[in-house]
Design a protein around this motif. Sequence first.
Motif, PDB file in Angstrom:
ATOM      1  N   THR A  67       1.049  -1.080  -0.053  1.00  0.00           N
ATOM      2  CA  THR A  67       0.006  -0.019  -0.508  1.00  0.00           C
ATOM      3  C   THR A  67       0.710   1.475  -0.248  1.00  0.00           C
ATOM      4  O   THR A  67       1.292   1.620   0.559  1.00  0.00           O
ATOM      5  CB  THR A  67      -0.656   0.041   1.166  1.00  0.00           C
ATOM      6  OG1 THR A  67      -1.874  -0.578   1.368  1.00  0.00           O
ATOM      7  CG2 THR A  67      -1.822   1.426   1.642  1.00  0.00           C
ATOM      8  N   VAL A  69       1.024   5.565   0.078  1.00  0.00           N
ATOM      9  CA  VAL A  69       0.418   6.299   0.435  1.00  0.00           C
ATOM     10  C   VAL A  69       1.231   7.870   0.714  1.00  0.00           C
ATOM     11  O   VAL A  69       2.558   7.468   1.229  1.00  0.00           O
ATOM     12  CB  VAL A  69       0.043   6.297   1.894  1.00  0.00           C
ATOM     13  CG1 VAL A  69       1.031   6.357   3.144  1.00  0.00           C
ATOM     14  CG2 VAL A  69      -1.231   7.337   2.821  1.00  0.00           C
ATOM     15  N   ILE A  94      -2.852   5.285  -2.140  1.00  0.00           N
ATOM     16  CA  ILE A  94      -4.194   5.944  -1.052  1.00  0.00           C
ATOM     17  C   ILE A  94      -3.520   7.525  -0.882  1.00  0.00           C
ATOM     18  O   ILE A  94      -2.551   7.328   0.094  1.00  0.00           O
ATOM     19  CB  ILE A  94      -4.147   5.479   0.156  1.00  0.00           C
ATOM     20  CG1 ILE A  94      -5.081   4.083   0.005  1.00  0.00           C
ATOM     21  CG2 ILE A  94      -5.096   6.768   1.002  1.00  0.00           C
ATOM     22  CD1 ILE A  94      -5.040   2.802   1.032  1.00  0.00           C
ATOM     23  N   GLN A  95      -4.449   8.478  -0.954  1.00  0.00           N
ATOM     24  CA  GLN A  95      -3.566   9.913  -0.131  1.00  0.00           C
ATOM     25  C   GLN A  95      -3.600  10.119   0.949  1.00  0.00           C
ATOM     26  O   GLN A  95      -4.921   9.600   1.617  1.00  0.00           O
ATOM     27  CB  GLN A  95      -4.560  10.606  -1.219  1.00  0.00           C
ATOM     28  CG  GLN A  95      -3.794  12.717  -0.483  1.00  0.00           C
ATOM     29  CD  GLN A  95      -4.357  13.528  -1.552  1.00  0.00           C
ATOM     30  OE1 GLN A  95      -5.483  13.052  -2.614  1.00  0.00           O
ATOM     31  NE2 GLN A  95      -3.988  14.914  -1.741  1.00  0.00           N
ATOM     32  N   GLY A  96      -2.821   9.997   1.686  1.00  0.00           N
ATOM     33  CA  GLY A  96      -2.356  10.308   3.407  1.00  0.00           C
ATOM     34  C   GLY A  96      -1.819  10.491   3.710  1.00  0.00           C
ATOM     35  O   GLY A  96      -0.806  10.594   3.277  1.00  0.00           O
TER      36      GLY A  96
END
Length: 256
Positions: A67, A69, A94-96
Amino acid sequence: MDIKKDVQKQFGRSANSYVTSEIHQKGKDLQKLIEIANLTGNEDVLDIATGGGHTANAFAHYVKHVTAVDLTAEMIKVAKAFIEANGHHNVSFIQGDAEELPFDHDRFDIVTCRIAPHHFPNVNKFIESVHKVLKPGGIFLLDDNVSPEDDDQDQFYNNIEKKRDYSHFRAWKKTEWIRMLEEKGFNIEEMYRFEKTFQFDSWCNRMKLTEKEKNDLSEYMLHATPNIKKKFHIEVIENTIISFKGEAIIIKARKN
């Protein structure tokens, strides 16, 4: 504008240059990260602040899933294109925020973060967040530029990084990293130090400095003390800075 908005602005406009950056794409530290991870092929890996996606791309070949990010949408876009062009389809994006990771407790076997924590305004929150999402006994692989233990040299290095990149927050000392990690519930298992040579022009151009900003930075470095010039191996030819050397560390830490 706060530091995180600075990061998004700076890396949004520089995203493509990080994919092609030699120091990010081909650093020997990438192979060291793979080597010390002792991978079995079944790992669920989180790569924080994935940037151009080089770490996620390297691990994708050896693990079950990665994943990736990043705080910046443009970085996610270019990392996805880079990784999928290399034939990896076991990576999700995922943008985070590194300091508030949007994942459940005890989720990942391994967490990586490479050449990024010097941008984080609250590094203790970042370490706590990593600890939260790692499974008990999970591995945190930290890889970042560090400043020297000497206070004057530390200040000089952080000053030049800040002058070059307004989204830079702080490069920490080696001893500071060890202390912070142990205080937050990690055991340090391995640590490696290595030198990095920065070519002055490409180092500046990656952040799209104006000629004035570049000249101001050059003047600041040229007027450093002899001790600092020696420490950072600042190479000067005809009053022009060619390169200098910094240092970085890799730490392998295990969640208690």
